[in-house]
Design a protein around this motif. Structure first.
Motif, PDB file in Angstrom:
ATOM      1  N   VAL A 199     -15.975 107.869 -61.212  1.00 57.22           N
ATOM      2  CA  VAL A 199     -14.791 107.550 -60.406  1.00 57.22           C
ATOM      3  C   VAL A 199     -15.124 107.381 -58.917  1.00 57.22           C
ATOM      4  CG1 VAL A 199     -13.221 108.716 -62.006  1.00 57.22           C
ATOM      5  CG2 VAL A 199     -14.221 109.994 -60.084  1.00 57.22           C
ATOM      6  N   THR A 200     -16.415 107.572 -58.586  1.00 57.18           N
ATOM      7  CA  THR A 200     -16.798 107.510 -57.167  1.00 57.18           C
ATOM      8  C   THR A 200     -16.436 106.172 -56.555  1.00 57.18           C
ATOM      9  OG1 THR A 200     -18.630 109.022 -57.602  1.00 57.18           O
ATOM     10  CG2 THR A 200     -18.713 107.743 -55.563  1.00 57.18           C
ATOM     11  N   ALA A 201     -16.760 105.086 -57.245  1.00 50.05           N
ATOM     12  CA  ALA A 201     -16.469 103.748 -56.708  1.00 50.05           C
ATOM     13  C   ALA A 201     -14.964 103.527 -56.536  1.00 50.05           C
ATOM     14  CB  ALA A 201     -17.053 102.686 -57.630  1.00 50.05           C
ATOM     15  N   SER A 202     -14.193 104.046 -57.511  1.00 50.34           N
ATOM     16  CA  SER A 202     -12.738 103.879 -57.427  1.00 50.34           C
ATOM     17  C   SER A 202     -12.161 104.642 -56.246  1.00 50.34           C
ATOM     18  CB  SER A 202     -12.083 104.344 -58.725  1.00 50.34           C
ATOM     19  OG  SER A 202     -12.503 103.535 -59.804  1.00 50.34           O
ATOM     20  N   LEU A 203     -12.681 105.871 -56.022  1.00 53.26           N
ATOM     21  CA  LEU A 203     -12.194 106.673 -54.896  1.00 53.26           C
ATOM     22  C   LEU A 203     -12.548 106.010 -53.564  1.00 53.26           C
ATOM     23  CD1 LEU A 203     -13.023 110.269 -56.186  1.00 53.26           C
ATOM     24  CD2 LEU A 203     -10.752 109.236 -55.929  1.00 53.26           C
ATOM     25  N   GLU A 204     -13.746 105.462 -53.512  1.00 53.75           N
ATOM     26  CA  GLU A 204     -14.164 104.788 -52.279  1.00 53.75           C
ATOM     27  C   GLU A 204     -13.288 103.553 -52.017  1.00 53.75           C
ATOM     28  OE1 GLU A 204     -18.231 103.958 -52.901  1.00 53.75           O
ATOM     29  OE2 GLU A 204     -18.916 105.984 -52.345  1.00 53.75           O
ATOM     30  N   ALA A 205     -12.894 102.849 -53.068  1.00 51.90           N
ATOM     31  CA  ALA A 205     -12.032 101.672 -52.931  1.00 51.90           C
ATOM     32  C   ALA A 205     -10.638 102.073 -52.419  1.00 51.90           C
ATOM     33  CB  ALA A 205     -11.913 100.941 -54.261  1.00 51.90           C
ATOM     34  N   ILE A 206     -10.162 103.237 -52.929  1.00 53.62           N
ATOM     35  CA  ILE A 206      -8.850 103.726 -52.474  1.00 53.62           C
ATOM     36  C   ILE A 206      -8.915 104.097 -50.990  1.00 53.62           C
ATOM     37  CG2 ILE A 206      -7.208 105.623 -52.682  1.00 53.62           C
ATOM     38  CD1 ILE A 206      -7.766 105.584 -55.711  1.00 53.62           C
ATOM     39  N   ASP A 207      -9.967 104.814 -50.602  1.00 52.86           N
ATOM     40  CA  ASP A 207     -10.106 105.212 -49.199  1.00 52.86           C
ATOM     41  C   ASP A 207     -10.170 103.981 -48.290  1.00 52.86           C
ATOM     42  OD1 ASP A 207     -10.074 107.865 -49.848  1.00 52.86           O
ATOM     43  OD2 ASP A 207     -12.271 108.068 -49.946  1.00 52.86           O
ATOM     44  N   ALA A 208     -10.909 102.979 -48.721  1.00 54.48           N
ATOM     45  CA  ALA A 208     -11.046 101.769 -47.906  1.00 54.48           C
ATOM     46  C   ALA A 208      -9.706 101.044 -47.771  1.00 54.48           C
ATOM     47  CB  ALA A 208     -12.080 100.846 -48.532  1.00 54.48           C
ATOM     48  N   ALA A 209      -8.961 100.989 -48.895  1.00 59.10           N
ATOM     49  CA  ALA A 209      -7.659 100.317 -48.862  1.00 59.10           C
ATOM     50  C   ALA A 209      -6.682 101.045 -47.958  1.00 59.10           C
ATOM     51  CB  ALA A 209      -7.104 100.206 -50.283  1.00 59.10           C
ATOM     52  N   VAL A 210      -6.670 102.390 -48.036  1.00 62.92           N
ATOM     53  CA  VAL A 210      -5.771 103.192 -47.187  1.00 62.92           C
ATOM     54  C   VAL A 210      -6.090 102.970 -45.716  1.00 62.92           C
ATOM     55  CG1 VAL A 210      -5.163 105.546 -46.510  1.00 62.92           C
ATOM     56  CG2 VAL A 210      -5.263 104.918 -48.936  1.00 62.92           C
ATOM     57  N   ASN A 211      -7.395 102.936 -45.386  1.00 63.53           N
ATOM     58  CA  ASN A 211      -7.795 102.719 -43.990  1.00 63.53           C
ATOM     59  C   ASN A 211      -7.443 101.311 -43.521  1.00 63.53           C
ATOM     60  OD1 ASN A 211      -8.837 105.306 -43.606  1.00 63.53           O
ATOM     61  ND2 ASN A 211     -10.831 104.737 -44.471  1.00 63.53           N
ATOM     62  N   ASP A 212      -7.721 100.321 -44.374  1.00 62.98           N
ATOM     63  CA  ASP A 212      -7.469  98.941 -43.985  1.00 62.98           C
ATOM     64  C   ASP A 212      -5.970  98.661 -43.807  1.00 62.98           C
ATOM     65  OD1 ASP A 212     -10.153  98.428 -44.030  1.00 62.98           O
ATOM     66  OD2 ASP A 212     -10.139  97.487 -46.027  1.00 62.98           O
ATOM     67  N   LEU A 213      -5.187  99.242 -44.689  1.00 65.04           N
ATOM     68  CA  LEU A 213      -3.753  98.927 -44.682  1.00 65.04           C
ATOM     69  C   LEU A 213      -2.937  99.876 -43.810  1.00 65.04           C
ATOM     70  CD1 LEU A 213      -3.334  98.154 -48.503  1.00 65.04           C
ATOM     71  CD2 LEU A 213      -3.671  96.537 -46.626  1.00 65.04           C
ATOM     72  N   ASP A 214      -3.579 100.910 -43.257  1.00 60.68           N
ATOM     73  CA  ASP A 214      -2.885 101.869 -42.389  1.00 60.68           C
ATOM     74  C   ASP A 214      -1.654 102.423 -43.096  1.00 60.68           C
ATOM     75  OD1 ASP A 214      -2.090 103.441 -40.330  1.00 60.68           O
ATOM     76  OD2 ASP A 214      -1.962 101.861 -38.822  1.00 60.68           O
ATOM     77  N   LEU A 215      -1.898 103.162 -44.153  1.00 62.08           N
ATOM     78  CA  LEU A 215      -0.823 103.702 -44.977  1.00 62.08           C
ATOM     79  C   LEU A 215       0.117 104.605 -44.176  1.00 62.08           C
ATOM     80  CD1 LEU A 215       0.306 103.753 -47.830  1.00 62.08           C
ATOM     81  CD2 LEU A 215      -1.146 105.734 -48.325  1.00 62.08           C
ATOM     82  N   ASP A 216      -0.417 105.350 -43.213  1.00 60.20           N
ATOM     83  CA  ASP A 216       0.446 106.197 -42.385  1.00 60.20           C
ATOM     84  C   ASP A 216       1.483 105.355 -41.633  1.00 60.20           C
ATOM     85  OD1 ASP A 216      -0.874 108.449 -43.197  1.00 60.20           O
ATOM     86  OD2 ASP A 216      -2.238 108.500 -41.463  1.00 60.20           O
ATOM     87  N   TYR A 217       1.031 104.194 -41.153  1.00 59.72           N
ATOM     88  CA  TYR A 217       1.941 103.291 -40.445  1.00 59.72           C
ATOM     89  C   TYR A 217       3.051 102.803 -41.373  1.00 59.72           C
ATOM     90  CZ  TYR A 217       3.624  98.959 -38.307  1.00 59.72           C
ATOM     91  OH  TYR A 217       4.412  97.949 -37.808  1.00 59.72           O
ATOM     92  N   LEU A 218       2.668 102.405 -42.592  1.00 60.38           N
ATOM     93  CA  LEU A 218       3.657 101.926 -43.551  1.00 60.38           C
ATOM     94  C   LEU A 218       4.653 103.023 -43.904  1.00 60.38           C
ATOM     95  CD1 LEU A 218       1.516  99.749 -45.994  1.00 60.38           C
ATOM     96  CD2 LEU A 218       2.974  98.984 -44.102  1.00 60.38           C
ATOM     97  N   GLU A 219       4.164 104.244 -44.076  1.00 64.06           N
ATOM     98  CA  GLU A 219       5.056 105.364 -44.421  1.00 64.06           C
ATOM     99  C   GLU A 219       6.102 105.593 -43.332  1.00 64.06           C
ATOM    100  OE1 GLU A 219       2.149 108.145 -47.215  1.00 64.06           O
ATOM    101  OE2 GLU A 219       2.375 108.596 -45.064  1.00 64.06           O
TER     102      GLU A 219
END
Length: 416
Positions: A199-219
């Motif tokens: 699951v390492t690759a999947s977790l890294e993809a999630i982290d990258a997406a959260v950083n790129d999309l600025d999830l805190d901003y969207l929230e």
């Protein structure tokens, strides 16, 4: 010594001379004696009401079969003789022999009993059918002019909230696409866990997406965007409801009218008329009962007075002042009268022209700005059609207050 008899005309000669004089005036004239007995009936009365003088003089009013609303005339005559004061009867229907009904305006005037001719009451009047038709045509033209003028302002008032509803909807669409991308990463992670894969690759993809999309901003921004959309839709709905209330033609007959709602709706739809020059505030009597009135016409009067207030302020401060003026609207109910006060901090009205403000076509505005119909029509609607009172108080350089008083259910008492 002169014979006194030569100095006094007999009654018949007196009345004949009076009738000859009255035949020359353009107004209907009827003279009544005891028991409403017709003593004088001039040429205009013959022309308007149809009966010849020779056929009606000497008869009581009740037996002449005059084609008018007799109950209103008799009620007016009773009031005239009881109060010893003139009585006005407006918009009296008369079914002429031509088959085309007319409207009459009558004034009943009591007389002191005279031993010479015994006349007790005079009825003066005129056929006001053409005048009423002209007034209605002018009122309709003025209303259409006002609605046309408001249309651009209303469109602007709606376009502003519609714009940020659209902008926020576009933002939510983009935000949803971003969230779908993150959800895709989570679905990949869920599949890897299910199959016991790394699951390492999947977790890294999630982290990258959260950083790129600025999830805190969207929230933080998505809930705000939703609130803005709801607010915009609410504002649009309020404007549309106000437009429907204002534009509703109502019945020809008077019906119970909520004055406070009429004022609030008119303020909303006229916002583009006053928002650049004034702040509008209200103090509306929550205990105000329904007032019998024609909704469309009362709405038009309120619109005319608010628009007039905005123009008076602009005349004093300019069209884009640093410090805005103020329009204050109040309603009160007292002693059977519903009162509306529309107060502005505008230029005021000079004493020299104050008596002319309700005259048709009188205006102090530049050509193309005012037609001189608004206040004249307002006066006709309030006074002639609703039995109310329209007055004003003004101080040059300080402002003007227009005061509308409307009777409620016939309970109004004369407050002097």
């Amino acid at each position: 010594m002169k014979d006194n008899k030569t100095m006094t005309l007999p009654v018949e000669g007196t009345l004949t001379g009076i009738r000859q004089m009255l035949d020359q005036i353009p107004s209907l004239f009827i003279g009544l004696g005891d028991d409403r007995r017709i003593m004088l009936w001039n040429a205009q009365a013959e022309q308007i009401l149809g009966g010849r003088s020779a056929d009606v003089v000497g008869r009581s009013l009740e037996t002449c079969d005059i084609p008018w609303d007799v109950s209103r005339v008799y009620t007016g005559l009773d009031a005239c003789l009881q109060t010893r004061q003139p009585v006005r009867i407006d918009d009296l229907r008369c079914d002429r022999t031509t088959g085309i009904p007319a409207e009459l305006g009558l004034t009943l005037i009591p007389l002191e009993d005279s031993p010479r001719h015994g006349m007790q009451t005079m009825i003066f009047g005129a056929d006001i059918t053409e005048r009423k038709l002209l007034e209605e045509q002018l009122a309709q033209a003025q209303k259409m002019e006002a609605i046309g003028h408001l249309a651009a302002g209303i469109a602007h008032e709606i376009s502003t909230p519609a714009q940020f509803v659209g902008d926020n909807t576009h933002f939510l669409r983009d935000a949803f696409a971003d969230l779908q991308q993150i959800m895709g990463c989570f679905q990949t992670l869920a599949g890897a866990v299910r199959h016991g894969a790394q699951v390492t690759a999947s977790l890294e993809a999630i982290d990258a997406a959260v950083n790129d999309l600025d999830l805190d901003y969207l929230e933080g921004e998505v809930p705000l965007a939703i609130d803005h959309i709801l607010d915009g839709v609410g504002r649009i709905s309020k404007i549309v409801r106000s437009m429907k209330f204002f534009a509703h033609p109502g019945d020809v007959e008077k019906a119970p009218l909520d004055l406070n709602e009429a004022i609030e709706s008119t303020i909303i739809i006229s916002r583009n008329e006053w928002k650049y020059v004034a702040e509008v505030d209200t103090d509306l009597d929550a205990a105000m009962p329904p007032v019998p009135g024609q909704r469309g016409e009362i709405n038009q009067v309120i619109l005319n007075l608010i628009t007039n207030a905005a123009h008076a302020i602009a005349e004093k401060t300019g069209t884009r002042p640093t410090d805005k003026g103020r329009i204050h609207v109040t309603t009160r109910y007292q002693d059977g009268w519903a009162e509306i006060r529309i107060q502005d901090t505008g230029a005021g009205i000079p004493d020299a022209i104050r008596h002319q403000v309700f005259d048709l076509f009188f205006t102090t505005k530049e050509e193309g700005v005012g037609s001189g119909q608004g206040l004249a029509i307002a006066h006709s609607v309030i006074v002639d059609k609703h039995g109310g009172i329209l007055t004003l108080e003004s101080e040059p350089g300080v402002g003007t207050t227009f005061i509308i008083r409307l009777p409620v259910n016939g309970e109004a008492q004369d407050s002097g």
